[in-house]
Every structure is written in structure tokens, then in C-alpha cells.
Design a protein around this motif. Structure first.
Motif, short mmCIF file in Angstrom:
data_model
loop_
_atom_site.label_atom_id
_atom_site.label_comp_id
_atom_site.label_asym_id
_atom_site.label_seq_id
_atom_site.Cartn_x
_atom_site.Cartn_y
_atom_site.Cartn_z
N ALA A 44 0.83 -1.21 0.00
CA ALA A 44 0.00 0.00 0.00
C ALA A 44 0.86 1.25 0.00
CB ALA A 44 -0.93 -0.01 1.22
N GLY A 45 2.00 1.19 0.70
CA GLY A 45 2.92 2.33 0.71
C GLY A 45 3.48 2.62 -0.67
N HIS A 46 3.89 1.57 -1.39
CA HIS A 46 4.39 1.76 -2.75
C HIS A 46 3.30 2.31 -3.66
CE1 HIS A 46 8.43 0.11 -2.38
NE2 HIS A 46 7.95 -0.91 -1.69
N LEU A 47 2.07 1.82 -3.49
CA LEU A 47 0.96 2.32 -4.30
C LEU A 47 0.72 3.80 -4.05
CD1 LEU A 47 -1.44 1.72 -6.20
CD2 LEU A 47 -2.78 1.17 -4.15
N LEU A 48 0.80 4.20 -2.77
CA LEU A 48 0.57 5.61 -2.45
C LEU A 48 1.69 6.49 -2.99
CD1 LEU A 48 -1.20 7.70 -1.17
CD2 LEU A 48 -0.11 7.23 1.04
N VAL A 49 2.92 5.98 -3.01
CA VAL A 49 4.04 6.75 -3.57
C VAL A 49 3.78 7.06 -5.04
CG1 VAL A 49 6.47 6.63 -4.25
CG2 VAL A 49 5.80 6.02 -1.93
N GLU A 50 3.25 6.09 -5.79
CA GLU A 50 2.95 6.33 -7.20
C GLU A 50 1.94 7.47 -7.35
OE1 GLU A 50 1.72 2.80 -9.17
OE2 GLU A 50 3.40 1.60 -8.43
N HIS A 51 0.92 7.46 -6.51
CA HIS A 51 -0.07 8.54 -6.57
C HIS A 51 0.51 9.84 -6.04
CE1 HIS A 51 -3.54 6.22 -7.92
NE2 HIS A 51 -3.14 5.24 -7.13
N ALA A 52 1.39 9.75 -5.05
CA ALA A 52 1.99 10.96 -4.48
C ALA A 52 2.77 11.72 -5.53
CB ALA A 52 2.91 10.58 -3.31
N GLN A 53 3.47 11.00 -6.40
CA GLN A 53 4.22 11.68 -7.46
C GLN A 53 3.29 12.48 -8.36
OE1 GLN A 53 7.46 12.18 -8.04
NE2 GLN A 53 6.75 13.45 -9.74
N ALA A 54 2.14 11.89 -8.71
CA ALA A 54 1.18 12.60 -9.56
C ALA A 54 0.60 13.81 -8.84
CB ALA A 54 0.07 11.65 -9.99
N VAL A 55 0.30 13.66 -7.55
CA VAL A 55 -0.25 14.78 -6.77
C VAL A 55 0.75 15.92 -6.68
CG1 VAL A 55 -0.98 15.50 -4.46
CG2 VAL A 55 -1.85 13.37 -5.43
#
Length: 315
Positions: free
Chosen positions: A61-72
Motif C-alpha cells: 500500500a505504501g508503494h501504491l501511495l508513492v505512485e499517486h503521491a508523485q502525480a499529486v
């Protein structure tokens, strides 16, 4: 609601590997970083980190959120750039990073053009090795930077950074007709950890040998002075070699796609007497900035000034 500042810390943890390294990069204490990441986990509602003793790794879940964090974070950069454009012309501090050759040759005319066209800008320059630029840009320590790439060395910027190509220049070898012919010589390279050092080592490895490195020197004028005094051989880029007499090797490379090579200067430079052979290797210089920030008026102005200064380089 997820806090973008905490998302930034999670992204840095994914890239830097330890909470201590993140804390050093963002000038927080490690405990403060841990508290912020724990708060982010509560906001997310799922475990983001797995702690084993002093080791912290990201969960799926942490890796998934990092992917979205980059877009944000990229979208926030775009919003900041749009607001800056709405305010009018570029103004305020502009933190510029540059490797030494670019700082010496490219930046003086670029800064003159930049401040002449935009007197409200306040450029602040820091020398930095390209290997450290991505982290400095992500941390907000720099707004834009000049970086270089070599053959045999993969690009050093990461997915959070955009680049624009500025120019390409050939590489030269001192006092030998080819790298293979320097197999038994002592070598002068830049310090370990720099791209220039990695390029020299890998170029020798591609020629079938490990170089015997005798000196680690970052300043190319000093490198050429050592070579002229017979203290070793070295690879030097065209801008550092400008002013030296050049002996073209049997297979000179074509000019780079961004700026065609012009006549080579013939007057002796600071380390005169060094014979230089042009190699089928190149160094490429690029402007780097955070993804989404390329339309910021200050970044546009800086890149425009860089491109104008390139036309006056001895290429």
C-alpha cells in the motif's frame, strides 16, 4: 484528506531508504519524520510502513501511495507555476545548481541575460554534482539545475525530474591516440561518486582494462595541468579542452543534435602542451527542474537564458 507535505516525506523515504536520510534532506529530526509518517498512515487508513528493528520498508500500500503521491506533487507544481504566471513576470529568488564547467563557462553570460531581461529575479548559484541534483530539486533546495550525461553512464535524474537538452560536446583523451593505448598509464579522474569518475572507469572497462587511478581531481584545468606535467592521462570534455591543440583520432564523432560543433580553438590554454585526441564519446548538458514546474515563468526565463548563452560557447 491526505497531506501533500506528508506525501512528500513518503516519496523521499521510498527514494532515500531510511528515515535518517529523509530527516537530513528535509532538515527535520528523525522523530519528527516518523511522527509525520505515522500520521499519514492514520490518514490513509492502512499500514504504509513495515518496521523491523531500525529498518523501515514500504508495504504494498505504501508503494501504491508513492505512485499517486508523485502525480499529486507534480500537479501541485503545475498549479504553482500557473499562479506564478498569473502574477506577471518572473521575480524573487531563483536557486540554480550547476556542475563546475557549466558554472564557469555557461552561467556568467546566462545570468547577465537573465537579470537584464528580468531585473526582479534574484539568481543564486550553487555548484553541485549532477548525481545530487534530483534530491536537491525534490527537497526544494534548487529550482533549476544544469546537469550532464555521459556515454556509459545512465541518466541520473529520476522520475520526479524533467529535463531539456541544451547541447552536446565530444570528449578528448590526453596524450594517447586511444583509450586502449593508455592501458598501462596512470590515470587522473574526478573524485569517486561523480559522474565524470564513473564515465572514465567504464570507458576504460569498455576498452578491456581497469585503469590505474593515481589522482582524483575535479577541476579540469588542474587535470590538464597534471597531464601536461606527465602525471597521468585523463578524459576531458570539449569545454574544458577549449584552447588546447587537438589531434583528431581516426573516428571523430558527429556533432550532437542540439548544437553543431564549430572550429576548434588553436591557442594554448592553461595547461598548454597537452595533445588531445577526440574520441567517439560525448557529454550532454541539460536543464533539469521538478516535473510540472517547467511552465513556471522563472524556469522558462532561466532555460531561455541558458539556450542563448549556448550560442556563444566555443563548440
Amino acid at each position: 484528506m491526505l497531506d501533500p507535505r506528508k506525501l512528500h516525506l513518503l516519496r523521499e523515504l521510498a527514494r532515500r531508504g531510511t528515515i535518517a536520510a529523509v530527516a537530513e534532506a528535509v532538515t527535520f529530526t528523525p522523530s519528527a519524520v516518523s511522527q509525520q509518517l505515522s500520521a499519514l498512515e492514520r490518514e490513509a487508513g492502512v499500514p504504509l510502513l513495515e518496521r523491523t528493528g531500525r529498518t523501515v520498508t514500504l508495504t504494498p500500500a505504501g508503494h501504491l501511495l508513492v505512485e499517486h503521491a508523485q502525480a499529486v506533487l507534480e500537479q501541485l507544481e503545475r498549479a504553482s507555476a500557473a499562479l506564478a504566471a498569473a502574477r506577471g513576470g518572473p521575480s524573487g529568488p531563483l536557486r540554480i545548481g550547476a556542475f563546475p564547467t557549466a558554472a564557469r563557462v555557461l552561467l556568467p553570460p546566462a545570468l547577465a541575460a537573465l537579470t537584464g531581461a528580468h531585473p526582479g529575479l534574484e539568481p543564486m548559484v550553487a555548484e553541485i554534482d549532477p548525481a545530487d541534483v534530483s534530491a536537491a530539486l525534490r527537497a526544494g533546495e534548487l529550482d533549476v539545475a544544469l546537469v550532464h550525461e555521459y556515454d556509459f553512464v545512465p541518466p541520473v535524474t529520476d522520475a520526479s525530474i524533467e529535463t531539456e537538452a541544451l547541447f552536446s560536446e565530444p570528449m578528448y583523451l590526453t596524450d594517447r591516440p586511444s583509450i586502449a593505448a593508455a592501458r598501462g598509464d596512470g590515470w587522473i579522474t574526478n573524485k569517486p561518486g561523480t559522474l565524470c569518475h564513473t564515465m572514465a572507469i567504464r570507458a576504460c572497462q569498455a576498452a578491456g582494462f581497469e585503469p590505474l587511478v593515481r589522482h582524483h581531481i575535479d577541476d579540469f584545468d588542474t587535470v590538464l595541468a597534471f597531464a601536461a606535467a606527465g602525471h597521468g592521462v585523463a578524459l576531458v570534455p570539449h569545454l574544458a579542452a577549449a584552447g588546447q591543440r587537438v589531434a583528431h583520432g581516426p573516428h571523430p564523432p558527429a556533432a550532437g543534435p542540439d548544437v553543431p560543433l564549430g572550429p576548434h580553438p588553436q591557442a594554448a590554454g592553461p595547461a598548454h602542451g597537452v595533445r588531445l585526441t577526440r574520441l567517439p564519446l560525448s557529454r550532454r548538458t541539460l536543464a533539469a527542474f521538478r516535473k510540472g514546474n517547467g511552465a513556471h515563468p522563472a524556469i522558462v526565463a532561466a532555460v531561455t537564458a541558458f539556450r542563448a548563452a549556448v550560442t556563444h560557447l566555443p563548440l
